[in-house]
Design a protein around this motif. Structure first.
Motif, PDB file in Angstrom:
ATOM      1  N   ALA A 279      55.626 -54.511  74.042  1.00 24.02           N
ATOM      2  CA  ALA A 279      54.912 -53.413  73.387  1.00 24.02           C
ATOM      3  C   ALA A 279      53.784 -52.877  74.253  1.00 24.02           C
ATOM      4  CB  ALA A 279      54.368 -53.879  72.037  1.00 24.02           C
ATOM      5  N   ALA A 280      53.170 -53.753  75.051  1.00 24.40           N
ATOM      6  CA  ALA A 280      52.045 -53.340  75.893  1.00 24.40           C
ATOM      7  C   ALA A 280      52.477 -52.452  77.052  1.00 24.40           C
ATOM      8  CB  ALA A 280      51.322 -54.573  76.431  1.00 24.40           C
ATOM      9  N   MET A 281      53.762 -52.485  77.401  1.00 26.11           N
ATOM     10  CA  MET A 281      54.253 -51.782  78.591  1.00 26.11           C
ATOM     11  C   MET A 281      54.655 -50.349  78.265  1.00 26.11           C
ATOM     12  SD  MET A 281      56.707 -54.875  79.972  1.00 26.11           S
ATOM     13  CE  MET A 281      56.064 -56.551  80.152  1.00 26.11           C
ATOM     14  N   ASP A 282      54.300 -49.430  79.155  1.00 27.58           N
ATOM     15  CA  ASP A 282      54.793 -48.058  79.032  1.00 27.58           C
ATOM     16  C   ASP A 282      56.243 -47.971  79.492  1.00 27.58           C
ATOM     17  OD1 ASP A 282      52.377 -46.627  78.133  1.00 27.58           O
ATOM     18  OD2 ASP A 282      51.568 -47.288  80.057  1.00 27.58           O
ATOM     19  N   VAL A 283      56.559 -48.685  80.556  1.00 26.08           N
ATOM     20  CA  VAL A 283      57.922 -48.723  81.089  1.00 26.08           C
ATOM     21  C   VAL A 283      58.233 -50.162  81.480  1.00 26.08           C
ATOM     22  CG1 VAL A 283      59.542 -47.829  82.809  1.00 26.08           C
ATOM     23  CG2 VAL A 283      57.660 -46.385  82.017  1.00 26.08           C
ATOM     24  N   VAL A 284      59.452 -50.593  81.195  1.00 28.78           N
ATOM     25  CA  VAL A 284      59.913 -51.923  81.593  1.00 28.78           C
ATOM     26  C   VAL A 284      60.826 -51.771  82.804  1.00 28.78           C
ATOM     27  CG1 VAL A 284      61.225 -53.967  80.898  1.00 28.78           C
ATOM     28  CG2 VAL A 284      59.767 -52.783  79.234  1.00 28.78           C
ATOM     29  N   GLY A 344      57.399 -43.397  88.302  1.00 25.52           N
ATOM     30  CA  GLY A 344      56.404 -42.333  88.275  1.00 25.52           C
ATOM     31  C   GLY A 344      56.829 -41.171  87.399  1.00 25.52           C
ATOM     32  N   ALA A 345      58.116 -40.811  87.450  1.00 23.11           N
ATOM     33  CA  ALA A 345      58.614 -39.701  86.631  1.00 23.11           C
ATOM     34  C   ALA A 345      58.487 -40.012  85.147  1.00 23.11           C
ATOM     35  CB  ALA A 345      60.064 -39.404  86.995  1.00 23.11           C
ATOM     36  N   PRO A 350      55.635 -38.449  78.948  1.00 21.44           N
ATOM     37  CA  PRO A 350      55.634 -39.274  77.730  1.00 21.44           C
ATOM     38  C   PRO A 350      56.720 -38.883  76.731  1.00 21.44           C
ATOM     39  CG  PRO A 350      53.404 -38.576  78.294  1.00 21.44           C
ATOM     40  CD  PRO A 350      54.331 -37.807  79.181  1.00 21.44           C
ATOM     41  N   ALA A 351      57.039 -37.597  76.634  1.00 26.61           N
ATOM     42  CA  ALA A 351      58.043 -37.165  75.663  1.00 26.61           C
ATOM     43  C   ALA A 351      59.426 -37.716  76.032  1.00 26.61           C
ATOM     44  CB  ALA A 351      58.080 -35.645  75.595  1.00 26.61           C
ATOM     45  N   ARG A 352      59.788 -37.618  77.299  1.00 26.13           N
ATOM     46  CA  ARG A 352      61.089 -38.150  77.730  1.00 26.13           C
ATOM     47  C   ARG A 352      61.117 -39.668  77.595  1.00 26.13           C
ATOM     48  NH1 ARG A 352      63.066 -39.644  82.998  1.00 26.13           N
ATOM     49  NH2 ARG A 352      65.353 -39.708  82.996  1.00 26.13           N
ATOM     50  N   ARG A 353      60.011 -40.293  77.935  1.00 29.39           N
ATOM     51  CA  ARG A 353      59.916 -41.747  77.814  1.00 29.39           C
ATOM     52  C   ARG A 353      60.141 -42.184  76.363  1.00 29.39           C
ATOM     53  NH1 ARG A 353      54.885 -42.341  79.979  1.00 29.39           N
ATOM     54  NH2 ARG A 353      53.830 -42.949  78.055  1.00 29.39           N
ATOM     55  N   ALA A 354      59.516 -41.481  75.435  1.00 28.51           N
ATOM     56  CA  ALA A 354      59.652 -41.826  74.016  1.00 28.51           C
ATOM     57  C   ALA A 354      61.069 -41.576  73.521  1.00 28.51           C
ATOM     58  CB  ALA A 354      58.651 -41.023  73.192  1.00 28.51           C
ATOM     59  N   ALA A 355      61.694 -40.500  73.992  1.00 29.21           N
ATOM     60  CA  ALA A 355      63.064 -40.192  73.560  1.00 29.21           C
ATOM     61  C   ALA A 355      64.037 -41.264  74.040  1.00 29.21           C
ATOM     62  CB  ALA A 355      63.476 -38.820  74.083  1.00 29.21           C
ATOM     63  N   LEU A 356      63.900 -41.695  75.289  1.00 29.14           N
ATOM     64  CA  LEU A 356      64.758 -42.753  75.814  1.00 29.14           C
ATOM     65  C   LEU A 356      64.535 -44.062  75.062  1.00 29.14           C
ATOM     66  CD1 LEU A 356      64.458 -42.111  79.662  1.00 29.14           C
ATOM     67  CD2 LEU A 356      66.497 -41.785  78.246  1.00 29.14           C
TER      68      LEU A 356
END
Length: 391
Positions: A279-284, A344-345, A350-356
């Motif tokens: 949960a703490a990670m923005d990207v794994v 980096g991308a 954030p929007a694409r990250r959340a959608a994935l």
């Protein structure tokens, strides 16, 4: 149907709730939830205890370097025989290894021996620097188990191909059932709360890794990618969760790259705390090396269940999951520049990250929850039990 699960742990210092050891308990629980009778035999070792509320029994193990596997093999097999004489299982389920006794015990009890193969151990041993003699012994004994089993559960299509080509096992005897994850335990969490509990900066961009420290995990590639991002002006930090032989080497590598204050190595984390780490990670990141070999990316499933965006190496064992889910970002293995670009991308979008991340969670709940895996496994075991002499 009555199923006896045989659990054991070779590696000293490895948490009892880690990886494949826990998987057997999850499978037993999933079958019990479907109305089947199950029993789990597990090693009586420090820290080892039942991981699910299913009938179980511990067998004694001497916790010394060479005696541990030997006494585990003998005591587990003896315990299975004693339990089975009165209980009479239909199936004895065991994981790949150098122990050739489970099929023999199963046949003695009139049960079908079913082997689970979750990795190409020969490739794994080669990457980890295991000697040629040990690799030959494992290949020989694993081949004996494969040929003597009534059915084999392979976690990936690549493992099925390996079993057929290397050991001459008939294709029809090998069934592909992927790994699963506990979607109730690995669930979306509050980022701010997770970072507060872990003592991390609540505002920093954070990329993380979770797993046992084997060389094929590719953590040095992730460290180099983080260094590239920071050199390019991206204020990113790293969270490396796990432990193993290369830890000191990897920590030294992080310091050598100037990441000493930017990357946190947590050591082994209890199973109950792993979702908070995700949960703490923005990207794994799952930066597996090209030599990782064929094995199930089960930690990727855990990350997906926690609704995290994942960047993983483009390997044959990972690609089917990426294609089926549409939720993973794949990069060439052992390529820090490509990994840095992908990370980096995602950090910048954030929007694409959340959608994935949402897509990842939805896919895993629908396809890889333990109840779904248990349903598939029950069908394979029922078929094997109808002809236990196969193999």
């Amino acid at each position: 149907m009555r199923v006896l699960f045989l659990a054991y742990a070779h590696e000293r210092g490895l948490r009892a709730d880690a990886g494949g050891h826990r998987k057997l308990w999850e499978l037993a629980w999933a079958l019990a939830a479907r109305g089947h009778e199950v029993r789990v035999l597990y090693p009586r070792l420090p820290g080892h205890a039942p991981l699910r509320s299913v009938p179980c029994r511990a067998y004694p193990v001497l916790d010394a370097r060479w005696l541990r596997p030997l006494t585990a093999y003998l005591a587990m097999s003896a315990g299975a025989w004693r339990l089975g004489r009165g209980w009479r299982p239909d199936v004895v389920y065991f994981r790949s290894g150098a122990n050739v006794l489970p099929p023999l015990v199963a046949r003695t009890l009139g049960a079908a021996p079913v082997l689970e193969v979750n990795a190409d151990t020969l490739e794994f041993h080669e990457v980890e620097g295991v000697g040629a003699l040990t690799r030959w012994v494992w290949r020989t004994l694993e081949g004996v188990n494969a040929r003597r089993s009534a059915a084999i559960v392979a976690l990936t299509p690549g493992l099925k191909r390996m079993l057929v080509s290397r050991y001459g096992v008939p294709e029809a005897r090998v069934r592909v059932i992927p790994s699963g994850t506990d979607v109730a335990h690995f669930a979306p969490g509050d980022v701010a709360d997770a970072r507060r509990r872990l003592g991390l900066d609540p505002a920093a961009a954070l990329v993380g890794f979770v797993g046992i420290f084997y060389r094929h995990q590719g953590v040095p590639t992730l460290l180099e990618a983080l260094a590239r991002l920071r050199a390019g002006g991206v204020a990113v930090a790293g969270l490396i969760v796990g432990d193993g032989v290369p830890r000191a080497e990897w920590e030294a590598r992080a310091r050598g790259l100037g990441l000493g204050g930017a990357v946190t190595f947590t050591g082994q984390v209890p199973y109950a705390r792993v979702p908070a780490c995700f949960a703490a990670m923005d990207v794994v990141a799952a930066p597996f090396t090209a030599g990782r070999g064929e094995t199930s990316p089960f930690k990727v499933l855990d990350a997906m269940a926690c609704e995290r965006a994942v960047v993983a190496s483009d390997l044959a064992s990972v690609r089917p999951l990426a294609e089926a889910s549409g939720a993973l970002t794949l990069v060439p293995p052992d390529d820090p520049a490509a990994l840095a670009a992908a990370l980096g991308a995602l950090l910048a979008d954030p929007a694409r990250r959340a959608a994935l991340a949402r897509r990842a969670r939805e896919f895993v709940v629908a396809r890889h929850a333990w109840d779904k895996i248990g349903e598939a496994l029950a069908a394979v075991l029922a078929e094997a039990s109808r002809d236990p002499r196969a193999g």
